[in-house]
Design a protein around this motif. Structure first.
Motif, PDB file in Angstrom:
ATOM      1  N   VAL A  23     -11.511  -1.034  11.939  1.00 34.05           N
ATOM      2  CA  VAL A  23     -10.386  -0.902  12.866  1.00 34.05           C
ATOM      3  C   VAL A  23      -9.240  -1.787  12.371  1.00 34.05           C
ATOM      4  CG1 VAL A  23      -9.625  -1.023  15.263  1.00 34.05           C
ATOM      5  CG2 VAL A  23     -12.016  -0.516  14.754  1.00 34.05           C
ATOM      6  N   PRO A  24      -8.458  -1.317  11.400  1.00 31.68           N
ATOM      7  CA  PRO A  24      -7.303  -2.092  10.934  1.00 31.68           C
ATOM      8  C   PRO A  24      -6.269  -2.270  12.044  1.00 31.68           C
ATOM      9  CG  PRO A  24      -7.861  -0.345   9.388  1.00 31.68           C
ATOM     10  CD  PRO A  24      -8.645  -0.073  10.625  1.00 31.68           C
ATOM     11  N   ILE A  25      -5.755  -3.499  12.171  1.00 24.42           N
ATOM     12  CA  ILE A  25      -4.776  -3.843  13.204  1.00 24.42           C
ATOM     13  C   ILE A  25      -3.491  -4.288  12.512  1.00 24.42           C
ATOM     14  CG2 ILE A  25      -4.274  -5.345  15.169  1.00 24.42           C
ATOM     15  CD1 ILE A  25      -7.371  -5.652  15.444  1.00 24.42           C
ATOM     16  N   ALA A  26      -2.394  -3.613  12.809  1.00 22.56           N
ATOM     17  CA  ALA A  26      -1.126  -3.890  12.136  1.00 22.56           C
ATOM     18  C   ALA A  26      -0.557  -5.235  12.574  1.00 22.56           C
ATOM     19  CB  ALA A  26      -0.124  -2.778  12.430  1.00 22.56           C
ATOM     20  N   VAL A  27      -0.128  -6.039  11.600  1.00 24.44           N
ATOM     21  CA  VAL A  27       0.514  -7.321  11.888  1.00 24.44           C
ATOM     22  C   VAL A  27       1.963  -7.349  11.393  1.00 24.44           C
ATOM     23  CG1 VAL A  27      -1.646  -8.608  11.912  1.00 24.44           C
ATOM     24  CG2 VAL A  27      -0.408  -8.348   9.760  1.00 24.44           C
ATOM     25  N   ARG A  28       2.325  -6.450  10.491  1.00 22.90           N
ATOM     26  CA  ARG A  28       3.698  -6.350  10.013  1.00 22.90           C
ATOM     27  C   ARG A  28       3.981  -4.906   9.637  1.00 22.90           C
ATOM     28  NH1 ARG A  28       6.532  -5.942   5.286  1.00 22.90           N
ATOM     29  NH2 ARG A  28       8.530  -7.064   5.140  1.00 22.90           N
TER      30      ARG A  28
END
Length: 377
Positions: free
Chosen positions: A318-323
């Motif tokens: 589950v990749p979570i966007a930070v930028r």
């Protein structure tokens, strides 16, 4: 001990899922993987082994960015574009030798896109696409002998992308005719199943043991799409005369790099934590970069968990966007130079992605039971 180390390595490396191109939304970063997948477990095959796999991905994009700055008013004003994407990668990999492997990936997609601006800016409507995506074929080679390099290795790969996906999927668009009547038009570039170009990929996959049960990993690929434009009209020039240079869709390159650490929790379970950086470049490496594209990139934190027992493997990431960034495109720069007015388009991105994969390995029964990965139980 040697067999245990190989088992641990396979579990750790299985956390490297097959879905490399994951981000997100209006940026036309399609669900994409290397031709043989970025799943190292799929590529640690003995001669004659087959492995079937399926990877599912879902995301919802709705947060608009211009550069790295979010435009939250789009959501509060109900003018945001919402993409919902479901995609499935079906893969078949084959071990030619204990170091050389080959594979095929057949993607399938179902996409929806809800917007106001594509329907006369008066009503929100939905456009839809589905079908087979662009098929990939490829080969890879482990540079070092697994018998003498059990704790680390590096693979290099080459693949071909075929334009099998429909790049002219259409739907009904409302309030867009001369008298406000509906018209059938191509759907937005971000939800087209294919891009209309022959392409090729270069990829790499690396792992290294750090300590007992702990491995580092790094993988990446670049998709070269030499074709300039695919001839499909965007109708963006009907929104404003200054968008005439965006009237035809561009065929874009794509890239992805990911790395991190993975730890074996047991003989069947492992967890990983890393980062991803992926996107669409402003300009292609080969050929021209005319036409309409939404360049963009996403940096994500990438947690994952994997389970493997006998010949079956499961994984969840589950990749979570930070930028998130939507830079100026070639057409943005052209328009700015022609008009003398600052121009930078926006794009919508997702907060996170859900990726689930399952594989099953058919072992070559003619191999002896004491050979490397075959003898794991």
């Amino acid at each position: 001990m040697r067999i245990h180390l190989i088992r641990v390595a396979i579990l750790i490396l299985f956390c490297l899922t097959t879905n490399s191109m994951l981000a997100q939304g209006c940026v036309a970063i399609r669900h994409f993987s290397c031709s043989v997948g970025n799943n190292l477990d799929s590529n640690l095959l003995q001669p004659g082994d087959f492995q079937l796999g399926m990877n599912y991905r879902y995301f919802k994009s709705f947060r608009h960015f211009r550069g790295t700055e979010e435009e939250p008013d789009r959501v509060s004003n109900n003018t945001e574009v919402i993409n919902n994407s479901h995609s499935w990668d079906f893969t078949l990999n084959y071990g030619i030798t204990d170091r050389l492997y080959a594979g095929i990936t057949i993607p399938s997609v179902i996409n929806t896109r809800s917007s106001l601006y594509e329907h006369g800016r008066t009503e929100r409507h939905l456009s839809f696409s589905r079908g087979i995506g662009d098929v990939r074929l490829g080969v890879g080679y482990w540079l070092f002998n697994s018998e003498t390099h059990m704790n680390g290795n590096l693979a290099m790969g080459f693949g071909l992308k075929l334009p099998t996906g429909n790049f002219n999927a259409t739907d009904i668009f409302y309030n867009v005719g001369t008298n406000g009547e509906p018209q059938i038009r191509p759907v937005d570039q971000s939800i087209q199943p294919g891009d209309g170009g022959f392409g090729f990929t270069l990829d790499f996959q690396f792992y290294q043991k750090v300590s007992t049960g702990l491995y580092s990993y790094l993988s990446g690929f670049y998709l070269f799409n030499p074709r300039n434009k695919n001839g499909i009209r965007t109708f963006r020039e009907t929104l404003s005369p200054i968008l005439e240079n965006e009237s035809i869709m561009s065929v874009t390159d794509q890239f992805s790099v990911r790395g991190g650490f993975s730890y074996s929790l047991s003989q069947t379970l492992s967890a990983s934590l890393g980062g991803r950086f992926e996107g669409i470049p402003v300009e292609d490496v080969i050929g021209k970069s005319d036409g309409f594209r939404r360049p963009g990139n996403v940096l994500s934190i990438d947690p994952g968990i994997a389970f493997m027992k006998d010949n079956i493997s499961l994984n969840l990431n589950v990749p979570i966007a930070v930028r998130r960034e939507r830079p100026q495109s070639v057409t943005d720069i052209e328009t700015e130079q022609q008009t003398g007015t600052e121009r930078q388009g926006d794009a919508a991105f997702a907060d996170y992605l859900i990726n689930f994969g399952i594989t099953y390995r058919f072992k070559n029964k003619s191999k002896k039971e004491d050979i490397s990965i075959i003898n794991l139980n």
